[in-house]
Write an enzyme that holds these catalytic residues in place. Structure first.
Site, PDB file in Angstrom:
ATOM      1  N   HIS A   1       0.826  -1.206   0.000  1.00  0.00           N
ATOM      2  CA  HIS A   1       0.000   0.000   0.000  1.00  0.00           C
ATOM      3  C   HIS A   1       0.865   1.264   0.000  1.00  0.00           C
ATOM      4  CE1 HIS A   1      -4.129  -1.547   0.977  1.00  0.00           C
ATOM      5  NE2 HIS A   1      -3.417  -2.615   1.293  1.00  0.00           N
TER       6      HIS A   1
ATOM      7  N   GLU B   1       3.382  -0.152   3.998  1.00  0.00           N
ATOM      8  CA  GLU B   1       2.999   1.192   3.594  1.00  0.00           C
ATOM      9  C   GLU B   1       4.221   1.988   3.147  1.00  0.00           C
ATOM     10  OE1 GLU B   1      -0.052   2.294   3.403  1.00  0.00           O
ATOM     11  OE2 GLU B   1      -1.249   1.009   4.721  1.00  0.00           O
TER      12      GLU B   1
END
Length: 376
Positions: free
Chosen positions: A260, A336
């Protein structure tokens, strides 16, 4: 005469007034079937050597307004080389100041990864001779949901899964996958060769092709946030998750990574499964070993800043990492990357970008190798 257009893959912006280059009034366009708004990608023509000031007047109403703090937009003349341009956020308005050096220039929230690039990535992987492409099903709009399988596919192999771009605007995720595949499929890389003697990899480079083409930030064509659909996906609303989950149940999972990008935090970090019911000391030790290995493989990774950890048994089981980690009792992480820059290793010209995401994907191969003998 100035012209702003978005009629291309992932193009997205609302033009309110482009008559004055010193006061171009724009708005963020929400996802096609939801209220999430943050992604933008547009082409500006006819403004060579004119100082352009572009105001996103509804930036305060975006999905993550904190994402605009210390943020700089990206620009490109050829859609291959992207650089950061001066950007500020004041009184709820995001403003880009730039003097283009050519009559055609593109601006985006982050370096795009087009559907054409996605298809080329699949083709290059298959062309390695080490990878097969499988079709798992179709998206809401009929696009292919493709799985790359790499390895011997024998029962004794570790089963390692990576998925990316559940949130389509997080294009750094597919750049990461490109780097990961490039190294994993390199027959001259000893770490990759050793891993493929031990594991079969299942990789979904783009979980959300519809949202990617539509220029959505966070949802698919039906308005579903795929990373909240894992507990109970449906063919009507979230076929992308439905088909991938179905395949996982056929293969099993020993390690899962969900790739992500985070709008607000200027760091590379991971979020694990502390909140799932089965979390125990073995998993905690495995997480620690993985994070230490990843830190050694890439100085871009850190473990000081990230999301607050879930309390025991309080994980959202609709999220991929929680559902997979609990269902398969395996090491599972959400990775992330920043939309801004990595504050630990800043780059004033490029910030965090596609190439840095790609390099992080390459480094992940080493981290996986380090923990591969502990996954079962």
């Amino acid at each position: 005469m100035i012209k702003i257009s978005t009629s291309f893959d992932a193009g997205s912006v609302v033009v309110k007034d482009a008559g004055d280059p010193a006061n171009i009034r724009l708005a963020l366009r929400p996802d096609n079937a939801s209220d999430f708004a943050q992604w933008f990608y547009f082409r500006l023509q006819g403004a060579a050597y004119q100082h352009c000031t572009m105001h996103f007047e509804n930036a305060a109403a975006s999905a993550y307004p904190e994402g605009w703090e210390d943020y700089c937009a990206v620009a490109s003349y050829d859609r291959q080389n992207w650089f950061r341009v001066p950007t500020r956020y004041e009184n709820g308005v995001l403003t880009i100041d730039h003097t283009p050096l050519a009559n055609s220039v593109y601006y985006a929230y982050f370096e795009p990864y087009s559907y054409e690039q996605h298809l080329n990535l699949l083709g290059d992987a298959q062309g390695s001779g080490l990878c097969q492409i499988d079709d798992l099903g179709s998206t809401v709009q009929g696009r292919d949901i493709n799985l790359l399988t790499i390895g011997n596919q024998v029962e004794s192999d570790l089963k390692i899964w990576l998925i990316a771009r559940q949130h389509p605007g997080e294009t750094m995720a597919e750049w990461f996958i490109e780097g990961f595949l490039g190294r994993l499929l390199d027959p001259q890389d000893p770490t990759s060769r050793a891993l493929l003697d031990r594991a079969t990899f299942y990789v979904v480079p783009n979980m959300n092709p519809d949202g990617s083409v539509l220029g959505n930030l966070r949802t698919n064509a039906a308005g579903a946030n795929l990373n909240r659909e894992w507990e109970n996906p449906s063919l009507e609303r979230s076929p992308e998750v439905y088909f991938v989950r179905e395949k996982m149940q056929q293969t099993g999972v020993d390690l899962f990574l969900d790739i992500h990008g985070d709008e607000a935090l200027p760091f590379v970090f991971v979020a694990g499964t502390e909140g799932v019911p089965s979390y125990d000391s073995r998993m905690a030790d495995l997480e620690t070993q993985f994070k230490q290995a990843f830190s050694a493989a890439s100085p871009d990774f850190q473990d000081e800043y990230g999301y607050e950890k879930d309390a025991p048994s309080q994980a959202n089981m609709g999220m991929a990492t929680a559902w997979v980690g609990e269902h398969f009792r395996c090491l599972a992480y959400t990775l992330e990357m920043p939309f801004k820059d990595n504050h630990n290793l800043p780059d004033d010209d490029f910030g965090w970008n596609g190439q840095r995401s790609l390099r992080l994907g390459e480094a992940m191969v080493s981290a996986i190798w380090n923990v591969s003998d502990k996954l079962r």
